[in-house]
Design a protein around this motif. Structure first.
Motif, short mmCIF file in Angstrom:
data_model
loop_
_atom_site.label_atom_id
_atom_site.label_comp_id
_atom_site.label_asym_id
_atom_site.label_seq_id
_atom_site.Cartn_x
_atom_site.Cartn_y
_atom_site.Cartn_z
N ILE A 86 0.86 -1.19 0.00
CA ILE A 86 0.00 0.00 0.00
C ILE A 86 0.89 1.24 0.00
N THR A 118 0.87 5.46 -0.32
CA THR A 118 0.06 6.68 -0.27
C THR A 118 0.92 7.88 -0.67
N SER A 144 -4.65 -6.63 4.20
CA SER A 144 -5.49 -5.51 3.78
C SER A 144 -6.83 -6.03 3.27
N MET A 175 -11.75 -0.91 0.71
CA MET A 175 -12.50 0.08 1.47
C MET A 175 -13.98 -0.30 1.53
N THR A 226 -6.92 -0.23 11.87
CA THR A 226 -6.51 0.05 10.50
C THR A 226 -5.21 0.85 10.48
N SER A 250 -3.82 3.73 4.04
CA SER A 250 -4.84 3.48 3.03
C SER A 250 -4.51 4.28 1.78
N TYR A 281 -7.63 0.38 -0.89
CA TYR A 281 -7.40 -0.66 0.10
C TYR A 281 -6.87 -0.03 1.38
N VAL A 282 -7.10 -0.74 2.51
CA VAL A 282 -6.65 -0.24 3.79
C VAL A 282 -5.88 -1.33 4.51
N GLU A 283 -4.82 -0.96 5.20
CA GLU A 283 -4.00 -1.90 5.97
C GLU A 283 -4.75 -2.33 7.23
N SER A 294 -12.68 6.73 5.88
CA SER A 294 -11.56 5.84 6.18
C SER A 294 -10.68 6.50 7.19
#
Length: 549
Positions: A50, A52, A465, A468, A496, A499, A503-505, A543
């Motif tokens: 992931i 960002t 992950s 969302m 969490t 993100s 997708y989010v960790e 999120s």
């Protein structure tokens, strides 16, 4: 009924959602609940990377862009490039009429020809005299200096030799190494020992006399008390001993006097030997002083020779300068050089390499020095000016790599941040910092194009992950997921992390391979129509990070 219709008309989105929900419920009743399953899809918990970014927008502009203005007025006689051509620094873009200045140059050259030759030789000879004398100094060929230097070297050698001789003689004296001093010293010690022995013999005899005199006194006392023949004989014997020792005294005193005389004579001899040796040392010292004085004089003579040579060299230099100053063609030559320099001003040149972006000059145009006639832009490196929010400035510094997306071209580039401002700009209470992003351009890049700059913020590798769409929130913003497949789901709170928007960790609460319920496209459509939430366990599209419960 009309009131209900009016309400539904006013809240048409809600009406559509209600219709869809009613339809789904009806389908669920008729179809045994299968339609409700269309609101969610199963999703596996997986590991993925992931990344960002902080994103910024801006427009492309050239780093180097210069305008060119003529240095002289005149009519254009030739044009060598057209707008859009690539040029290099120093290229002549156009030529301004230079007939007048070329005529002036020809006249000046003609006026120089009459005196140029004679002045040339006069200047050459004067400079040659200066250079020859200077080379004789620099190369060590000057006779006066060399003679003075040789005399200085010889004086230094003689002085060093005298110092060495003096030090050696002084060392021998200090260490009592001189043979004559050693012999005199030994003889002095011998007579000194004889003197001390003579004095001891005399002192011993005096002690014996005192003892015998006491014996006489004792014998007299005994005789006075008893004048017997025995005491009379004892007294006579005691007096005889005293007389004998007193007679010996004179001989011993003579021996002491003779020994003292021998010692005094030997001591004088020792001093004489010492003075002789010391006199020799003084001679060495006098030699040192004399040769040191000679050395100083030679050094002064050498320095005087250097000064004299420098003065002679300066005389040659002054003579050469005077000849050159009196040459009639010097001023004219300078004027000619100046005309040649001015001749270059009639050429309009590119000051940098790049693209000729603004150039409308034609043959016959009359140009002035007040108006720019060309613009050259270097497109090899371009830049984008961006504004960075104060909360995003951490980690932003010169040299940081960024990604650049040009949507109009559908192309991506790599660049670096430069010129990060140290002082924030405040507008309407919002603080931001400015910076430039430079990158290498290609043939597709045009100035003014809008771009998106991406600065990497987080880059986590191989982490658990979920999408969302599989994330839901309680009213207090606590995240959770629905774990399980089919109709059996369990609400599970999670922690969490990073993100990327899709997708989010998942830091805690799930394991790889777990099945979770994600919102389907239909559910997302209903949420968008309804304003972001639908009843299904307080579903929300926000999120973020939170702590599991």
């Amino acid at each position: 009924m009309k009131k209900i219709l009016k309400t539904l008309k006013k809240h048409w989105k809600l009406a559509i959602v209600l219709v869809v929900i009613i339809a789904i419920i009806a389908a669920s009743v008729v179809g045994g609940g299968k339609a409700a399953d269309q609101m969610y899809v199963d999703e596996k918990v997986q590991k993925r990377d992931i990344v960002t970014y902080h994103t910024f927008t801006g427009n492309i502009e050239a780093v180097d862009d210069v305008t060119i203005t003529p240095k002289v007025m005149g009519e254009v006689t030739q044009v060598y490039f057209k707008e859009g051509d690539e040029v290099k620094a120093g290229d002549v873009l156009a030529q301004i009429d230079d007939k007048t200045i070329r005529q002036n140059i020809a006249l000046k050259e003609a006026s120089l020809s009459n005196t140029e030759l004679s002045n040339y030789y006069a200047i050459r000879d004067a400079k040659k005299s200066y250079e020859d004398y200077k080379n004789s100094i620099d190369n060590g060929d000057n006779a006066t200096i060399n003679q003075a230097k040789a005399a200085l070297d010889n004086a230094k050698t003689a002085y060093d030799s005298a110092v060495s001789d003096y030090n050696r003689a002084k060392l021998e004296l200090d260490n009592n190494i001189d043979a004559s001093m050693i012999a005199a010293g030994n003889q002095l010690e011998s007579v000194k020992a004889a003197l001390e022995q003579a004095k001891k013999n005399y002192d011993d005899n005096e002690a014996d006399i005192r003892g015998c005199e006491k014996g006489v006194s004792n014998a007299e006392d005994a005789y006075d008390a008893d004048p017997s023949p025995a005491n009379a004989a004892s007294l006579a014997g005691a007096k005889a001993n005293v007389e004998m020792l007193e007679a010996k005294r004179d001989a011993l005193q003579t021996a002491v006097d003779n020994a003292q005389l021998s010692y005094d004579n030997q001591y004088k001899s020792y001093l004489s030997t010492f003075n002789t040796v010391n006199t020799n040392l003084s001679k060495y010292e006098d030699a040192v002083n004399s040769r040191h004085e000679s050395y100083l004089q030679a050094q002064q003579s050498y320095e005087s020779a250097l000064v004299a040579a420098d003065q002679t060299l300066q005389t040659y230099a002054n003579a050469a300068e005077k000849v050159e100053a009196l040459s009639n063609n010097n001023v004219a030559a300078l004027e000619l050089d100046n005309l040649y320099t001015q001749l270059e001003d009639y050429k309009i040149k590119a000051s940098i390499s790049g693209t000729l972006t603004d150039f409308n000059v034609k043959v016959g145009d009359t140009l002035s020095t007040a108006k720019a006639v060309a613009e050259v832009t270097d497109y090899s490196t371009v830049q984008v000016s961006i504004k960075i929010d104060e909360y995003d400035i951490l980690g932003v510094e010169d040299g940081v790599d960024v990604g650049i997306s040009v949507d109009a071209l559908k192309r991506d580039y790599e660049g670096k941040i430069t010129n990060v401002s140290k002082k924030a700009t405040v507008e309407k209470g919002v603080s931001y910092f400015t910076a430039d992003v430079e990158f290498r351009a290609d043939s597709y890049i045009r100035t003014g194009m809008s771009v998106e700059v991406k600065l990497k913020n987080n880059d986590v590798k191989d982490v658990l992950s979920v999408s969302m769409d599989a994330l839901y929130y309680e009213s207090d913003n606590t995240p959770y997921v629905l774990v399980g497949s089919g109709k059996s789901q369990e609400k599970k709170y999670i922690t969490t992390g990073a993100s990327d928007g899709s997708y989010v960790e998942i830091k805690d609460g799930l394991n790889e391979g777990d099945t979770v319920k994600a919102k389907s496209e239909m559910m997302n459509m209903m949420m968008n129509m309804y304003g972001g939430s639908v009843s299904a366990g307080s579903v929300s599209t926000d999120s973020g990070s939170s702590t599991s419960k």
